[in-house]
Design a protein around this motif. Structure first.
Motif, PDB file in Angstrom:
ATOM      1  N   ALA A 108       0.816  -1.211   0.000  1.00  0.00           N
ATOM      2  CA  ALA A 108       0.000   0.000   0.000  1.00  0.00           C
ATOM      3  C   ALA A 108       0.853   1.266   0.000  1.00  0.00           C
ATOM      4  O   ALA A 108       0.686   2.129   0.851  1.00  0.00           O
ATOM      5  CB  ALA A 108      -0.944   0.009   1.195  1.00  0.00           C
ATOM      6  N   PRO A 109       1.812   1.412  -0.935  1.00  0.00           N
ATOM      7  CA  PRO A 109       2.617   2.627  -0.975  1.00  0.00           C
ATOM      8  C   PRO A 109       1.816   3.771  -1.581  1.00  0.00           C
ATOM      9  O   PRO A 109       0.800   3.566  -2.242  1.00  0.00           O
ATOM     10  CB  PRO A 109       3.783   2.229  -1.890  1.00  0.00           C
ATOM     11  N   HIS A 110       2.285   4.995  -1.363  1.00  0.00           N
ATOM     12  CA  HIS A 110       1.641   6.130  -2.002  1.00  0.00           C
ATOM     13  C   HIS A 110       2.721   7.127  -2.419  1.00  0.00           C
ATOM     14  O   HIS A 110       3.793   7.196  -1.818  1.00  0.00           O
ATOM     15  CB  HIS A 110       0.614   6.791  -1.073  1.00  0.00           C
ATOM     16  N   LEU A 111       2.395   7.857  -3.471  1.00  0.00           N
ATOM     17  CA  LEU A 111       3.348   8.820  -4.004  1.00  0.00           C
ATOM     18  C   LEU A 111       3.344  10.087  -3.166  1.00  0.00           C
ATOM     19  O   LEU A 111       2.323  10.529  -2.663  1.00  0.00           O
ATOM     20  CB  LEU A 111       2.996   9.150  -5.459  1.00  0.00           C
ATOM     21  N   THR A 112       4.512  10.669  -3.033  1.00  0.00           N
ATOM     22  CA  THR A 112       4.660  11.940  -2.347  1.00  0.00           C
ATOM     23  C   THR A 112       5.883  12.621  -2.941  1.00  0.00           C
ATOM     24  O   THR A 112       6.365  12.218  -3.995  1.00  0.00           O
ATOM     25  CB  THR A 112       4.804  11.719  -0.826  1.00  0.00           C
ATOM     26  N   SER A 113       6.381  13.637  -2.305  1.00  0.00           N
ATOM     27  CA  SER A 113       7.616  14.299  -2.738  1.00  0.00           C
ATOM     28  C   SER A 113       8.533  14.426  -1.541  1.00  0.00           C
ATOM     29  O   SER A 113       8.122  14.203  -0.391  1.00  0.00           O
ATOM     30  CB  SER A 113       7.302  15.675  -3.325  1.00  0.00           C
ATOM     31  N   VAL A 114       9.767  14.785  -1.801  1.00  0.00           N
ATOM     32  CA  VAL A 114      10.742  14.879  -0.715  1.00  0.00           C
ATOM     33  C   VAL A 114      10.279  15.898   0.332  1.00  0.00           C
ATOM     34  O   VAL A 114      10.282  15.623   1.533  1.00  0.00           O
ATOM     35  CB  VAL A 114      12.132  15.249  -1.267  1.00  0.00           C
ATOM     36  N   ARG A 115       9.857  17.069  -0.126  1.00  0.00           N
ATOM     37  CA  ARG A 115       9.456  18.114   0.823  1.00  0.00           C
ATOM     38  C   ARG A 115       8.176  17.725   1.570  1.00  0.00           C
ATOM     39  O   ARG A 115       8.063  17.956   2.774  1.00  0.00           O
ATOM     40  CB  ARG A 115       9.268  19.439   0.086  1.00  0.00           C
ATOM     41  N   THR A 116       7.212  17.149   0.861  1.00  0.00           N
ATOM     42  CA  THR A 116       5.984  16.719   1.531  1.00  0.00           C
ATOM     43  C   THR A 116       6.281  15.646   2.567  1.00  0.00           C
ATOM     44  O   THR A 116       5.745  15.667   3.688  1.00  0.00           O
ATOM     45  CB  THR A 116       4.970  16.197   0.506  1.00  0.00           C
ATOM     46  N   PHE A 117       7.146  14.712   2.206  1.00  0.00           N
ATOM     47  CA  PHE A 117       7.534  13.646   3.140  1.00  0.00           C
ATOM     48  C   PHE A 117       8.176  14.240   4.391  1.00  0.00           C
ATOM     49  O   PHE A 117       7.841  13.858   5.524  1.00  0.00           O
ATOM     50  CB  PHE A 117       8.497  12.696   2.439  1.00  0.00           C
ATOM     51  N   VAL A 118       9.093  15.193   4.198  1.00  0.00           N
ATOM     52  CA  VAL A 118       9.777  15.802   5.341  1.00  0.00           C
ATOM     53  C   VAL A 118       8.790  16.617   6.184  1.00  0.00           C
ATOM     54  O   VAL A 118       8.817  16.565   7.421  1.00  0.00           O
ATOM     55  CB  VAL A 118      10.948  16.674   4.859  1.00  0.00           C
ATOM     56  N   ASP A 119       7.916  17.381   5.532  1.00  0.00           N
ATOM     57  CA  ASP A 119       6.944  18.192   6.272  1.00  0.00           C
ATOM     58  C   ASP A 119       6.022  17.317   7.118  1.00  0.00           C
ATOM     59  O   ASP A 119       5.748  17.619   8.290  1.00  0.00           O
ATOM     60  CB  ASP A 119       6.124  19.036   5.306  1.00  0.00           C
ATOM     61  N   GLU A 120       5.522  16.215   6.530  1.00  0.00           N
ATOM     62  CA  GLU A 120       4.645  15.321   7.282  1.00  0.00           C
ATOM     63  C   GLU A 120       5.401  14.672   8.439  1.00  0.00           C
ATOM     64  O   GLU A 120       4.864  14.544   9.549  1.00  0.00           O
ATOM     65  CB  GLU A 120       4.088  14.244   6.350  1.00  0.00           C
ATOM     66  N   LEU A 121       6.635  14.276   8.183  1.00  0.00           N
ATOM     67  CA  LEU A 121       7.441  13.645   9.224  1.00  0.00           C
ATOM     68  C   LEU A 121       7.663  14.606  10.391  1.00  0.00           C
ATOM     69  O   LEU A 121       7.493  14.245  11.560  1.00  0.00           O
ATOM     70  CB  LEU A 121       8.778  13.193   8.634  1.00  0.00           C
ATOM     71  N   VAL A 122       8.060  15.836  10.076  1.00  0.00           N
ATOM     72  CA  VAL A 122       8.320  16.825  11.123  1.00  0.00           C
ATOM     73  C   VAL A 122       7.046  17.126  11.905  1.00  0.00           C
ATOM     74  O   VAL A 122       7.057  17.207  13.141  1.00  0.00           O
ATOM     75  CB  VAL A 122       8.912  18.110  10.499  1.00  0.00           C
ATOM     76  N   GLY A 123       5.911  17.280  11.193  1.00  0.00           N
ATOM     77  CA  GLY A 123       4.650  17.552  11.876  1.00  0.00           C
ATOM     78  C   GLY A 123       4.238  16.428  12.809  1.00  0.00           C
ATOM     79  O   GLY A 123       3.838  16.675  13.960  1.00  0.00           O
ATOM     80  N   ASP A 124       4.354  15.182  12.320  1.00  0.00           N
ATOM     81  CA  ASP A 124       3.982  14.035  13.160  1.00  0.00           C
ATOM     82  C   ASP A 124       4.894  13.932  14.379  1.00  0.00           C
ATOM     83  O   ASP A 124       4.427  13.663  15.496  1.00  0.00           O
ATOM     84  CB  ASP A 124       4.059  12.733  12.351  1.00  0.00           C
ATOM     85  N   TRP A 125       6.205  14.147  14.172  1.00  0.00           N
ATOM     86  CA  TRP A 125       7.152  14.014  15.286  1.00  0.00           C
ATOM     87  C   TRP A 125       6.893  15.097  16.335  1.00  0.00           C
ATOM     88  O   TRP A 125       6.904  14.816  17.539  1.00  0.00           O
ATOM     89  CB  TRP A 125       8.575  14.107  14.745  1.00  0.00           C
ATOM     90  N   ARG A 126       6.688  16.328  15.888  1.00  0.00           N
ATOM     91  CA  ARG A 126       6.416  17.406  16.848  1.00  0.00           C
ATOM     92  C   ARG A 126       5.139  17.148  17.635  1.00  0.00           C
ATOM     93  O   ARG A 126       5.076  17.371  18.846  1.00  0.00           O
ATOM     94  CB  ARG A 126       6.309  18.737  16.105  1.00  0.00           C
ATOM     95  N   ARG A 127       4.110  16.650  16.946  1.00  0.00           N
ATOM     96  CA  ARG A 127       2.838  16.412  17.605  1.00  0.00           C
ATOM     97  C   ARG A 127       2.938  15.261  18.607  1.00  0.00           C
ATOM     98  O   ARG A 127       2.420  15.343  19.728  1.00  0.00           O
ATOM     99  CB  ARG A 127       1.766  16.117  16.563  1.00  0.00           C
ATOM    100  N   MET A 128       3.629  14.176  18.241  1.00  0.00           N
ATOM    101  CA  MET A 128       3.728  13.012  19.113  1.00  0.00           C
ATOM    102  C   MET A 128       4.653  13.264  20.299  1.00  0.00           C
ATOM    103  O   MET A 128       4.453  12.715  21.381  1.00  0.00           O
ATOM    104  CB  MET A 128       4.217  11.800  18.313  1.00  0.00           C
ATOM    105  N   ARG A 129       5.660  14.106  20.115  1.00  0.00           N
ATOM    106  CA  ARG A 129       6.617  14.373  21.197  1.00  0.00           C
ATOM    107  C   ARG A 129       6.259  15.637  21.975  1.00  0.00           C
ATOM    108  O   ARG A 129       6.949  15.958  22.944  1.00  0.00           O
ATOM    109  CB  ARG A 129       8.041  14.509  20.638  1.00  0.00           C
ATOM    110  N   SER A 130       5.244  16.373  21.517  1.00  0.00           N
ATOM    111  CA  SER A 130       4.884  17.651  22.151  1.00  0.00           C
ATOM    112  C   SER A 130       6.114  18.533  22.299  1.00  0.00           C
ATOM    113  O   SER A 130       6.373  19.124  23.352  1.00  0.00           O
ATOM    114  CB  SER A 130       4.242  17.406  23.528  1.00  0.00           C
TER     115      SER A 130
END
Length: 450
Positions: A303-325
């Motif tokens: 179940a892969p999905h297409l993204t871009s380098v910047r979108t991948f990094v933005d989502e990663l940073v957002g998820d990490w900040r939210r999960m780690r507060s």
């Protein structure tokens, strides 16, 4: 909840990499790829040596025929040289096709070289030709390249060939008679010794270097296999732990649900709020356990999905900040023109682990640097902590190498190195001269792009 978050990060990374070890990667036998590569290198050395032999024989025949006036059977000797050239062409073709080179192929190649040398010596004086010492070159190569059984077979063939040359050969007719023959024999012995010594020194050294390189690759493969076996066992343990935790978490959820309906407990706003927080915590734990069980069967590419380098990094940073507060993470984007890639869950978990390690060492500052270096994506995580101890840098990527002093710690970077290696990349760690550490993940874009 800190312990549950650590369990989730470690277990998910473990299971993702275990799934990749079991399903996504094609295993390679210990000797398969490296034996073929070493055999190809050794056959290439034999080809080079044969070209030298052809050139040397042409030069020797020309000097003997034109310079010394020795009558030689040129056509038969030329046919042998043509046979050696055709053998080289066939060997080069085999190498170009990319096929493996086994010990049998090397044995046949050396066997044909011995036969060709025997025929040339038969046509030019037999055992009275001082270049019979070149047999030693073939035997030396056989001792280095072949097994003892194959080497003994080639020794027997060479001994029989030399014995045949003592009994039957085409004698040389020299203009100066027997005295001239003896003088030329002494000169030929000197030339033959120099040729033997030079070729043995050069080619045996190169073959030994190939063998040492092959042994080093085999040792690396064994180390990787041991690490992957360790990862699989960790994944099984994490999956089993998740199954075991499911029942007590369900019981806690039922008990907390009953407490929320008890008037004696809900009458106090403070107790009601604590019960609500406990219910949320149990719900998070159940979600973590469910995620672990789902990850146990999810190999990369499902179940892969297409993204871009910047979108991948933005989502990663957002998820990490939210999960780690935590909002101390700074992002420096120097990637350049954005590029479409396939989103990889394993890579996301790898970066989570590196960022978590940096946050543990440097709670006030963590930086993620994204840049492009040709066809390579480089992701660097920098902190302002105490840095890595020298022994940790020397053992980077080995399990249970940690400076945190926790029982069973040191698995984060071990999982990071193995997952990145599966993606075709590398992990480097270093200490900054002015404090802190940098962990750089380098990944080929060709392995991430569509």
């Amino acid at each position: 909840m800190t312990d549950w978050a650590a369990l989730r990060r470690t277990a998910r990374a473990t299971l993702i990499d275990a799934a990749r070890c079991l399903g996504a990667a094609k295993p390679v036998g210990f000797g398969e790829a490296d034996d073929h590569d070493g055999g190809r290198q050794n056959l290439l050395l034999l080809v080079q040596l044969r070209w030298i032999a052809v050139a040397g024989q042409v030069m020797t025949i020309a000097v003997a025929q034109a310079g010394l006036g020795i009558a030689l059977p040129l056509w038969p000797m030329a046919m042998v040289l043509i046979g050696l050239v055709l053998l080289n062409v066939a060997s080069v073709g085999r190498l170009a096709r990319g096929g493996g080179v086994t010990e049998g192929v090397l044995f046949v190649a050396l066997l044909l070289d011995v036969v060709a040398l025997t025929v040339q010596l038969y046509l030019s004086g037999g055992a009275t030709n001082p270049f019979t010492s070149l047999f030693l070159l073939q035997l030396t190569l056989a001792a280095v390249l072949l097994s003892s059984r194959a080497t003994i077979a080639l020794v027997a063939l060479t001994t029989a060939s030399l014995g045949l040359l003592l009994l039957a050969y085409r004698p040389l007719v020299l203009p100066g008679g027997e005295d001239e023959l003896f003088r030329l024999y002494l000169v030929g012995m000197l030339v033959g010794f120099v040729i033997d010594a030079a070729l043995i020194a050069v080619f045996v050294t190169r073959i030994s270097r190939n063998l040492r390189r092959q042994d080093a690759r085999l040792a690396d493969l064994r180390q990787r296999a041991a690490e992957e076996d360790h990862i699989v066992r960790m994944g099984l343990l994490a999956s089993g732990a998740a199954h075991e935790l499911g029942t007590p978490l369900s019981s806690l959820s039922v008990i907390l649900g009953d407490w929320r309906r008890m008037p004696d407990l809900t009458a106090s706003p403070e107790i009601a709020r604590e019960i609500e927080e406990m219910q949320e915590a149990v719900g998070r734990c159940k979600a973590i356990v469910t995620g672990i069980l789902l990850a146990a069967g999810a190999a990369r590419g499902e179940a892969p999905h297409l993204t871009s380098v910047r979108t991948f990094v933005d989502e990663l940073v957002g998820d990490w900040r939210r999960m780690r507060s935590c909002f101390c993470l700074q992002v420096r984007d120097e990637f350049g023109e954005d590029e479409e890639i396939v989103s990889d869950t394993a890579l996301k978990q790898v970066l989570f682990n590196v960022l978590d390690n940096a946050l543990d060492m440097s709670p006030s500052f963590v930086e993620l640097h994204v840049r492009r270096d040709g066809d390579t994506l480089r992701l660097s995580v920098t902190d302002r902590g105490p840095g890595f101890a020298p022994e940790m840098l020397a053992r980077l990527g080995q399990p249970y190498t940690s400076s945190k002093g926790r029982l069973g710690g040191g698995l984060g970077l071990f999982l990071v190195v193995n997952v990145v290696r599966k993606l075709g990349g590398t992990v480097e760690a270093r200490n900054r001269s002015y404090g802190g550490a940098v962990v750089t993940i380098s990944l080929p874009l060709s392995g991430l792009t569509v």
